[in-house]
Design a protein around this motif. Structure first.
Motif, PDB file in Angstrom:
ATOM      1  N   ASP A 163       0.680  -1.192   0.089  1.00  0.00           N
ATOM      2  CA  ASP A 163      -0.113   0.007  -0.195  1.00  0.00           C
ATOM      3  C   ASP A 163       0.992   1.324  -0.024  1.00  0.00           C
ATOM      4  N   SER A 164       2.037   1.241  -0.516  1.00  0.00           N
ATOM      5  CA  SER A 164       3.036   2.427  -0.583  1.00  0.00           C
ATOM      6  C   SER A 164       2.608   3.479  -1.180  1.00  0.00           C
ATOM      7  N   GLN A 165       1.654   3.490  -2.276  1.00  0.00           N
ATOM      8  CA  GLN A 165       1.046   4.453  -2.864  1.00  0.00           C
ATOM      9  C   GLN A 165       0.252   5.239  -2.161  1.00  0.00           C
ATOM     10  N   ALA A 166      -0.441   4.571  -1.316  1.00  0.00           N
ATOM     11  CA  ALA A 166      -1.462   5.455  -0.287  1.00  0.00           C
ATOM     12  C   ALA A 166      -0.636   6.235   0.769  1.00  0.00           C
ATOM     13  N   LEU A 167       0.485   5.382   1.182  1.00  0.00           N
ATOM     14  CA  LEU A 167       1.382   5.953   2.206  1.00  0.00           C
ATOM     15  C   LEU A 167       1.859   7.327   1.712  1.00  0.00           C
ATOM     16  N   TRP A 168       2.533   7.426   0.374  1.00  0.00           N
ATOM     17  CA  TRP A 168       2.969   8.880  -0.195  1.00  0.00           C
ATOM     18  C   TRP A 168       1.841   9.654  -0.365  1.00  0.00           C
ATOM     19  N   GLU A 169       0.787   9.233  -0.883  1.00  0.00           N
ATOM     20  CA  GLU A 169      -0.288  10.159  -1.136  1.00  0.00           C
ATOM     21  C   GLU A 169      -0.881  10.899  -0.057  1.00  0.00           C
ATOM     22  N   ASN A 170      -0.942  10.140   1.146  1.00  0.00           N
ATOM     23  CA  ASN A 170      -1.443  10.836   2.270  1.00  0.00           C
ATOM     24  C   ASN A 170      -0.230  11.810   2.912  1.00  0.00           C
ATOM     25  N   LEU A 171       1.009  11.525   2.788  1.00  0.00           N
ATOM     26  CA  LEU A 171       1.852  12.491   3.263  1.00  0.00           C
ATOM     27  C   LEU A 171       1.937  13.661   2.206  1.00  0.00           C
ATOM     28  N   ALA A 172       1.633  13.864   1.015  1.00  0.00           N
ATOM     29  CA  ALA A 172       1.319  14.511   0.138  1.00  0.00           C
ATOM     30  C   ALA A 172       0.265  15.489   0.119  1.00  0.00           C
ATOM     31  N   ALA A 173      -0.620  15.069   0.972  1.00  0.00           N
ATOM     32  CA  ALA A 173      -2.121  15.825   1.103  1.00  0.00           C
ATOM     33  C   ALA A 173      -1.873  16.869   2.197  1.00  0.00           C
ATOM     34  N   GLY A 174      -2.239  18.208   1.732  1.00  0.00           N
ATOM     35  CA  GLY A 174      -2.211  19.272   2.663  1.00  0.00           C
ATOM     36  C   GLY A 174      -0.809  19.612   3.168  1.00  0.00           C
ATOM     37  N   GLU A 175      -0.748  20.478   4.292  1.00  0.00           N
ATOM     38  CA  GLU A 175       0.396  20.959   4.616  1.00  0.00           C
ATOM     39  C   GLU A 175       1.250  19.708   5.583  1.00  0.00           C
ATOM     40  N   PRO A 176       2.613  19.806   5.235  1.00  0.00           N
ATOM     41  CA  PRO A 176       3.263  18.886   6.205  1.00  0.00           C
ATOM     42  C   PRO A 176       2.904  19.061   7.450  1.00  0.00           C
ATOM     43  N   GLY A 177       2.734  17.729   7.915  1.00  0.00           N
ATOM     44  CA  GLY A 177       2.284  17.609   9.563  1.00  0.00           C
ATOM     45  C   GLY A 177       3.220  16.729  10.064  1.00  0.00           C
ATOM     46  N   ARG A 178       2.913  16.161  11.225  1.00  0.00           N
ATOM     47  CA  ARG A 178       4.048  15.306  12.185  1.00  0.00           C
ATOM     48  C   ARG A 178       3.768  14.056  11.765  1.00  0.00           C
ATOM     49  N   VAL A 179       4.839  13.255  11.743  1.00  0.00           N
ATOM     50  CA  VAL A 179       4.800  11.892  11.533  1.00  0.00           C
ATOM     51  C   VAL A 179       5.323  11.249  12.910  1.00  0.00           C
ATOM     52  N   CYS A 180       4.649  10.203  13.275  1.00  0.00           N
ATOM     53  CA  CYS A 180       5.122   9.443  14.384  1.00  0.00           C
ATOM     54  C   CYS A 180       5.624   8.075  13.759  1.00  0.00           C
ATOM     55  N   LEU A 181       6.965   7.702  14.216  1.00  0.00           N
ATOM     56  CA  LEU A 181       7.511   6.652  13.623  1.00  0.00           C
ATOM     57  C   LEU A 181       7.824   5.730  14.837  1.00  0.00           C
ATOM     58  N   VAL A 182       7.104   4.477  14.797  1.00  0.00           N
ATOM     59  CA  VAL A 182       7.358   3.907  16.251  1.00  0.00           C
ATOM     60  C   VAL A 182       8.450   2.735  15.860  1.00  0.00           C
ATOM     61  N   ALA A 183       9.364   2.620  16.374  1.00  0.00           N
ATOM     62  CA  ALA A 183      10.761   1.999  15.990  1.00  0.00           C
ATOM     63  C   ALA A 183      10.686   0.561  16.409  1.00  0.00           C
ATOM     64  N   ASP A 184      11.384  -0.222  15.675  1.00  0.00           N
ATOM     65  CA  ASP A 184      11.391  -1.558  16.118  1.00  0.00           C
ATOM     66  C   ASP A 184      12.934  -1.911  16.657  1.00  0.00           C
ATOM     67  N   ASN A 185      13.732  -2.400  15.908  1.00  0.00           N
ATOM     68  CA  ASN A 185      15.137  -2.909  16.151  1.00  0.00           C
ATOM     69  C   ASN A 185      16.408  -1.903  16.074  1.00  0.00           C
ATOM     70  N   ALA A 186      16.971  -1.996  17.009  1.00  0.00           N
ATOM     71  CA  ALA A 186      18.199  -0.831  17.030  1.00  0.00           C
ATOM     72  C   ALA A 186      19.269  -1.584  15.983  1.00  0.00           C
ATOM     73  N   GLY A 187      20.413  -0.919  15.940  1.00  0.00           N
ATOM     74  CA  GLY A 187      21.496  -1.237  15.113  1.00  0.00           C
ATOM     75  C   GLY A 187      21.309  -1.264  13.366  1.00  0.00           C
ATOM     76  N   PRO A 188      21.590  -2.217  12.744  1.00  0.00           N
ATOM     77  CA  PRO A 188      21.480  -2.197  11.515  1.00  0.00           C
ATOM     78  C   PRO A 188      20.055  -1.755  10.858  1.00  0.00           C
ATOM     79  N   GLU A 189      19.000  -2.239  11.721  1.00  0.00           N
ATOM     80  CA  GLU A 189      17.701  -2.143  11.071  1.00  0.00           C
ATOM     81  C   GLU A 189      17.398  -0.607  11.699  1.00  0.00           C
ATOM     82  N   LEU A 190      17.852   0.115  12.632  1.00  0.00           N
ATOM     83  CA  LEU A 190      17.120   1.448  12.936  1.00  0.00           C
ATOM     84  C   LEU A 190      17.969   2.468  11.858  1.00  0.00           C
ATOM     85  N   LEU A 191      19.134   2.265  11.150  1.00  0.00           N
ATOM     86  CA  LEU A 191      19.886   3.203  10.438  1.00  0.00           C
ATOM     87  C   LEU A 191      19.086   3.470   9.122  1.00  0.00           C
TER      88      LEU A 191
END
Length: 407
Positions: free
Chosen positions: A205-233
């Protein structure tokens, strides 16, 4: 160091009634019978982790004995309470599973409580010389310092040469696949699209993700992290991309308030990754410097919440966390554990719509997840039929992944 505060939260009053009823109809995943995936975690993964932790750090005899007791409990005994003197023990007092066999309790709860008891055994919250010591730090540090990470960071230099849409696609899939992300950075503008190079993406559903971020003025995104190290980079590089391209005015990176599930990212892990980026060269170093500046001016916020380590699904999130997600233009949930907590760790039919399982969530939400447990929703019937016809354990092998969005 303070002990973890109260982690439970009541389900919000405005949870969609239909979704709540549907969730109640689905039995929770329990540790279960020998041979099941959940049971293998209890019988194999957790004992192996205790031994790995023991070997990684020279713990004194009393802590060694506490590890022995924990191993004996999970392999032969019943779920026991935390000692009354353990900091934060009161937060777990009202849980309903004490005295039951570990094999008979919900899988999500059993995993969470195992890690809490492991930290108690190692006196992580108890004042003294072992307070605040991360028992998983040796593993996380070794991964972050590895030569493979040097290769990945140097591969970032290819990124500015990609067309904008390919940059978007590369960074999103790099964040999705974590330390398998090197495929993405080896693309150039003249090569086939990244979607053709990455196998196992069962929902996109990546197209819906980018379309949502492009709609309206830039807002705040919450990114709930998972693993540290090479996966957090790659998560941090994606964060920089959202900020520099104007998809987000700010990003709130939700991290664990204390060590959890072996490699889950804490604030210390995030700072270590920023140091790793800035200590590199080329594009990676520039990303690291921009992110450090973003932290300094408030556009990148590092946040922790006690509920991040709770043994419950997000439909029980407390009001302050709910308000945080409600005010975001998009919340991105990374990884397998966050997915289980997002949709509920239940035996959903795999074709259950993702929107149905997440109808309670207070704002737009996306899941970036490689499949490493049995729980999955949102698959097309034809996709499920094809996957089930294969001999591969596709639900648990980490070879398949999904990008799901509910707006």
């Amino acid at each position: 160091m303070t002990h973890p505060s109260r982690h439970t939260g009541r389900a919000p009053a405005d949870v969609t009634a239909g979704a709540a009823a549907a969730a109640e109809d689905r039995a929770p995943v329990v540790v279960g019978a020998p041979g099941s995936f959940a049971r293998s975690v209890l019988d194999e993964r957790h004992p192996a982790l205790i031994e790995r932790v023991r070997r990684a750090t020279p713990y004194p005899p009393e802590l060694q004995r506490a590890l022995d007791a924990l191993l004996d409990e999970i392999t032969k005994g019943f779920v026991g309470r935390l000692d009354d003197g353990e900091p934060g023990a009161g937060d777990w007092r009202d849980e309903p599973y004490y005295g039951q066999r570990w094999a008979d309790v919900p899988f999500l709860w059993a995993e969470s409580f195992f890690y809490r008891k492991l930290l108690a055994a190692l006196r992580h919250f108890t004042p003294g010389p072992w307070q605040g010591i991360d028992p998983f730090a040796p593993f996380k540090n070794a991964e972050l310092a590895g030569a493979k990470v040097d290769e990945e960071l140097s591969a970032f230099d290819r990124l500015p040469g990609l067309p904008p849409k390919e940059q978007d696609r590369t960074l999103l899939l790099s964040s999705l696949w974590g330390n398998r992300a090197d495929l993405g950075f080896r693309l150039s503008a003249g090569e086939a699209g990244l979607a053709d190079r990455v196998q196992g993406l069962v929902v996109d559903d990546s197209q819906a993700l980018w379309e949502n971020l492009a709609a309206g003025e830039p807002g705040r995104v919450c990114l709930v992290a998972d693993n540290a190290g090479p996966e957090l980079l790659p998560d941090l590089v994606l964060t920089d991309h959202l900020l520099t391209t104007g998809r987000a005015a700010s990003v709130v990176l939700h991290l664990k308030p204390y060590p959890y599930y072996v490699s889950d990212a804490t604030t210390a892990d995030a700072l270590a990754c920023l140091d790793r980026l800035t200590g590199a060269s080329g594009h990676a170093a520039a990303v690291g410097e921009r992110l450090r500046q973003a932290v300094g001016d408030g556009r990148l916020v590092l946040r922790t919440h006690p509920f991040s380590c709770a043994p419950h699904s997000y439909d029980r999130m407390p009001a302050d966390l709910r308000e945080d997600f409600a005010s975001a233009s998009l919340t991105v949930m990374k990884g397998d554990l966050n997915y289980r907590r997002l949709v509920g760790d239940r035996h959903w039919p795999a074709t259950t719509p993702f929107a149905e399982a997440t109808a309670y969530f207070p704002g737009p939400v996306a899941a970036l997840r490689t499949l490493k447990c049995d729980v999955v929703t949102g698959l097309a019937p034809s996709t499920l039929e094809e996957l089930d016809a294969s001999t591969e354990p596709w639900r648990t092998s980490g070879t398949h992944a999904l990008i799901q969005v509910r707006l």
